[in-house]
Motif scaffolding. Structure first.
Motif, PDB file in Angstrom:
ATOM      1  N   ALA A 241      -1.900   8.487  -2.404  1.00 34.45           N
ATOM      2  CA  ALA A 241      -1.980   7.593  -1.244  1.00 34.45           C
ATOM      3  C   ALA A 241      -3.195   6.676  -1.315  1.00 34.45           C
ATOM      4  O   ALA A 241      -4.262   7.067  -1.804  1.00 34.45           O
ATOM      5  CB  ALA A 241      -2.035   8.415   0.035  1.00 34.45           C
ATOM      6  N   ASP A 242      -3.019   5.458  -0.811  1.00 35.91           N
ATOM      7  CA  ASP A 242      -4.146   4.550  -0.579  1.00 35.91           C
ATOM      8  C   ASP A 242      -4.759   4.805   0.800  1.00 35.91           C
ATOM      9  O   ASP A 242      -5.961   4.628   1.006  1.00 35.91           O
ATOM     10  CB  ASP A 242      -3.682   3.087  -0.639  1.00 35.91           C
ATOM     11  CG  ASP A 242      -3.106   2.724  -1.993  1.00 35.91           C
ATOM     12  OD1 ASP A 242      -3.748   3.040  -3.015  1.00 35.91           O
ATOM     13  OD2 ASP A 242      -1.993   2.146  -2.037  1.00 35.91           O
TER      14      ASP A 242
ATOM     15  N   MET B  66       0.830  -1.202   0.000  1.00 36.81           N
ATOM     16  CA  MET B  66       0.000   0.000   0.000  1.00 36.81           C
ATOM     17  C   MET B  66       0.866   1.253   0.000  1.00 36.81           C
ATOM     18  O   MET B  66       1.998   1.244   0.477  1.00 36.81           O
ATOM     19  CB  MET B  66      -0.909  -0.005   1.242  1.00 36.81           C
ATOM     20  CG  MET B  66      -2.113  -0.921   1.114  1.00 36.81           C
ATOM     21  SD  MET B  66      -3.155  -0.895   2.595  1.00 36.81           S
ATOM     22  CE  MET B  66      -2.227  -1.987   3.654  1.00 36.81           C
ATOM     23  N   LYS B  67       0.279   2.334  -0.514  1.00 37.01           N
ATOM     24  CA  LYS B  67       0.912   3.648  -0.452  1.00 37.01           C
ATOM     25  C   LYS B  67       0.291   4.398   0.721  1.00 37.01           C
ATOM     26  O   LYS B  67      -0.924   4.601   0.755  1.00 37.01           O
ATOM     27  CB  LYS B  67       0.692   4.406  -1.756  1.00 37.01           C
ATOM     28  CG  LYS B  67       1.394   3.770  -2.952  1.00 37.01           C
ATOM     29  CD  LYS B  67       1.047   4.526  -4.222  1.00 37.01           C
ATOM     30  CE  LYS B  67       1.758   3.907  -5.414  1.00 37.01           C
ATOM     31  NZ  LYS B  67       1.351   4.543  -6.683  1.00 37.01           N
ATOM     32  N   LEU B  68       1.136   4.792   1.659  1.00 39.00           N
ATOM     33  CA  LEU B  68       0.651   5.339   2.927  1.00 39.00           C
ATOM     34  C   LEU B  68       1.291   6.682   3.231  1.00 39.00           C
ATOM     35  O   LEU B  68       2.517   6.822   3.181  1.00 39.00           O
ATOM     36  CB  LEU B  68       0.966   4.344   4.053  1.00 39.00           C
ATOM     37  CG  LEU B  68       0.764   4.808   5.494  1.00 39.00           C
ATOM     38  CD1 LEU B  68      -0.718   4.961   5.798  1.00 39.00           C
ATOM     39  CD2 LEU B  68       1.387   3.804   6.461  1.00 39.00           C
ATOM     40  N   VAL B  69       0.461   7.675   3.565  1.00 39.34           N
ATOM     41  CA  VAL B  69       0.936   8.940   4.123  1.00 39.34           C
ATOM     42  C   VAL B  69       0.741   8.870   5.635  1.00 39.34           C
ATOM     43  O   VAL B  69      -0.377   8.616   6.109  1.00 39.34           O
ATOM     44  CB  VAL B  69       0.174  10.147   3.547  1.00 39.34           C
ATOM     45  CG1 VAL B  69       0.466  11.403   4.377  1.00 39.34           C
ATOM     46  CG2 VAL B  69       0.575  10.397   2.102  1.00 39.34           C
ATOM     47  N   PHE B  70       1.814   9.062   6.379  1.00 39.60           N
ATOM     48  CA  PHE B  70       1.757   9.070   7.842  1.00 39.60           C
ATOM     49  C   PHE B  70       2.039  10.496   8.287  1.00 39.60           C
ATOM     50  O   PHE B  70       3.160  10.995   8.164  1.00 39.60           O
ATOM     51  CB  PHE B  70       2.799   8.105   8.419  1.00 39.60           C
ATOM     52  CG  PHE B  70       2.660   7.848   9.895  1.00 39.60           C
ATOM     53  CD1 PHE B  70       1.951   6.747  10.355  1.00 39.60           C
ATOM     54  CD2 PHE B  70       3.231   8.705  10.835  1.00 39.60           C
ATOM     55  CE1 PHE B  70       1.821   6.494  11.725  1.00 39.60           C
ATOM     56  CE2 PHE B  70       3.102   8.471  12.197  1.00 39.60           C
ATOM     57  CZ  PHE B  70       2.392   7.358  12.645  1.00 39.60           C
ATOM     58  N   ALA B  71       0.994  11.185   8.761  1.00 41.79           N
ATOM     59  CA  ALA B  71       1.111  12.602   9.125  1.00 41.79           C
ATOM     60  C   ALA B  71       1.244  12.750  10.634  1.00 41.79           C
ATOM     61  O   ALA B  71       0.448  12.193  11.391  1.00 41.79           O
ATOM     62  CB  ALA B  71      -0.118  13.364   8.635  1.00 41.79           C
TER      63      ALA B  71
END
Length: 490
Positions: free
Chosen positions: A137-138, A1-6
């Motif tokens: 992102a996913d 998966m493509k993940l943005v972690f903010a």
């Protein structure tokens, strides 16, 4: 998966608490499990001072409050972090000295709402692939009130990524006036009790809780506790609603088992493991720790139990209970204590007075020292953690890993990680620490005395140590639980 972690902080770039450890440890574990992770945080002055390999990924503008703001996205290489690090550079909002949230006078920055509101807008632009990165992102994983607007803003998007919002501490709700809501040009449909309005203020924490696809918190027990008024800070209604929907989940944090591993720890002089050298090496580390603390005769005091505390000197961490319980224990028992931390000036002074009253028996280091924190875990015989509430807690897991049985209050993540020592748990060899059930000094005192009494029985004590050291709290298991949620149908 493509993940943005903010996130608003990440170790080793910037840290004020456990969120930084989670941001660094969890994202690295997710990458190791094969996922593409972009770790996004503000480009604070302190962060830019630390990184030396930086390149500009993108430049664009966003609306702030009454003005347009220039935004640069910077790619930073950080050896200790496996995720791609993206710094959101808005000098007008983040190029300031010191703490991410407070000025030098220890008061919150006056424009924190705008700072993190605009940061949230920037994260949405990254996730939706509108900044020229050719990467959508996913999943977007937001953390605490500073990123609470992200799940809300994503609901306005077509074909949006899934959103997950993690509460690390309910005590901080991100309250701001209605004027900020207007200034950020948020949709008026959100100014309702079902949205982010809370007693005529906006709450960024509530925005995340209400509008994320999934809400998590950092231990299963804390997920239950925050549905009760005592721990919910007025949000029990929305939290119970999310729980009934099956959308509130507790996932215990892990620990960085590279950084916090007695077999490889670079901060301690004598390494050891559950299988090799534990008893002798802990004794040597204890002698060295006592020497560093200024003990007049450390070798002579090796048989006296040493109890450690590392943490903030605030009531949440139970420092008031400790100060009430200790004088009687010091008068009647042969024991030493070491405290490392800072916080309330009142409690700092009280600890220093106690150290003056019991020289050579109470050692105090005001301030945080990473080196000393590791040395206390390795050198102390027990670890004191009587928190009134503890969403997850990390120090009790460090203590278990280092063979330093923790003394904890029955709350939050402490329930999920420490097995109380009883006749039954001693017999079946599952005991790992000591737990008291009522947050008062008498219960704490009785539990410390129980631990001191068992310390005199080496075989039982060594079994408790070994059992704790063999419990695995690596980030891999936590990451796998998050991945299941990321992939779950909405």
């Amino acid at each position: 998966m493509k993940l943005v972690f903010a996130t608003s902080e990440a170790h080793p770039l910037i840290k004020t608490g456990g969120l930084a450890d989670v941001s660094g440890g969890l994202t690295s574990a997710l990458v190791e499990l094969g996922h593409q992770v972009k770790l996004v945080l503000p480009a604070y002055q302190a962060v830019l001072d630390k990184v030396n390999k930086v390149s500009v990924l993108s430049q664009f503008e966003l609306d702030g409050v009454g003005k347009r703001l220039k935004v640069r996205l910077l790619s930073a290489k950080v050896a200790e972090l496996k995720a791609n690090v993206i710094l959101v550079d808005i000098p007008e909002l983040f190029n300031r000295p010191g703490n991410p949230y407070m000025a030098a006078d220890a008061k919150d920055w006056w424009d924190n709402g705008e700072r993190f509101g605009v940061f949230s807008k920037a994260v949405v632009e990254i996730a939706m692939d509108r900044v020229g990165l050719n990467w959508k992102a996913d999943v977007v994983h937001a953390n605490d009130w500073q990123t609470g607007l992200i799940p809300a803003l994503l609901t306005l998007e077509k074909s949006k990524p899934r959103s997950l919002f993690t509460i690390h501490n309910m005590a901080y709700a991100g309250y701001f006036p209605k004027s900020l809501f207007e200034g950020l040009k948020l949709p008026w449909k959100w100014w309702t009790i079902e949205g982010m309005e809370f007693y005529d203020q906006m709450s960024m924490l509530k925005a995340g809780i209400q509008m994320a696809d999934w809400v998590t918190t950092v231990s299963p027990s804390y997920a239950k506790e925050i549905c009760y008024p005592e721990y919910a800070y007025g949000f029990e209604g929305v939290l119970n609603q999310r729980q009934k929907q099956g959308r509130l989940v507790g996932i215990i944090n892990g620990i960085d088992d590279q950084e916090w591993n007695p077999a490889t720890d670079r901060y301690i002089s004598y390494n050891y493991s559950a299988e090799k050298g534990r008893i002798a090496s802990k004794k040597r580390n204890k002698e060295l720790l006592l020497t560093l603390l200024g003990d007049s005769d450390p070798q002579a005091h090796l048989t006296i139990p040493l109890i450690g505390f590392v943490g903030r000197l605030v009531e949440q961490k139970g420092i008031d209970l400790i100060l009430q319980a200790l004088p009687d224990i010091l008068e009647t028992e042969s024991v030493q204590f070491v405290f490392v931390g800072s916080g309330s000036e009142y409690y700092e002074k009280q600890l220093m007075r106690l150290a003056g009253r019991y020289p050579g028996r109470v050692f105090v280091h005001i301030g945080y020292s990473e080196t000393l924190a590791h040395q206390v875990e390795a050198g102390a015989d027990m670890f004191l953690m009587p928190s009134r509430f503890e969403p997850c807690g990390l120090n009790q897991m460090y203590s278990l890993a280092y063979g330093t049985p923790p003394i904890v209050h029955h709350t939050g993540g402490l329930i999920d990680t420490v097995v109380n020592t009883t006749k039954q748990t001693l017999a079946d060899k599952t005991a790992t620490g000591f737990m008291f059930y009522d947050p008062n000094p008498h219960a704490l005192r009785a539990t410390i005395l129980q631990a001191l009494n068992l310390y005199k029985k080496p075989r039982s004590w060594q079994q408790i140590q070994k059992t704790g050291m063999q419990r695995a709290f690596s980030w891999k298991k936590s990451a796998q639980n998050y991945i299941k949620l990321y992939a779950k149908e909405i």
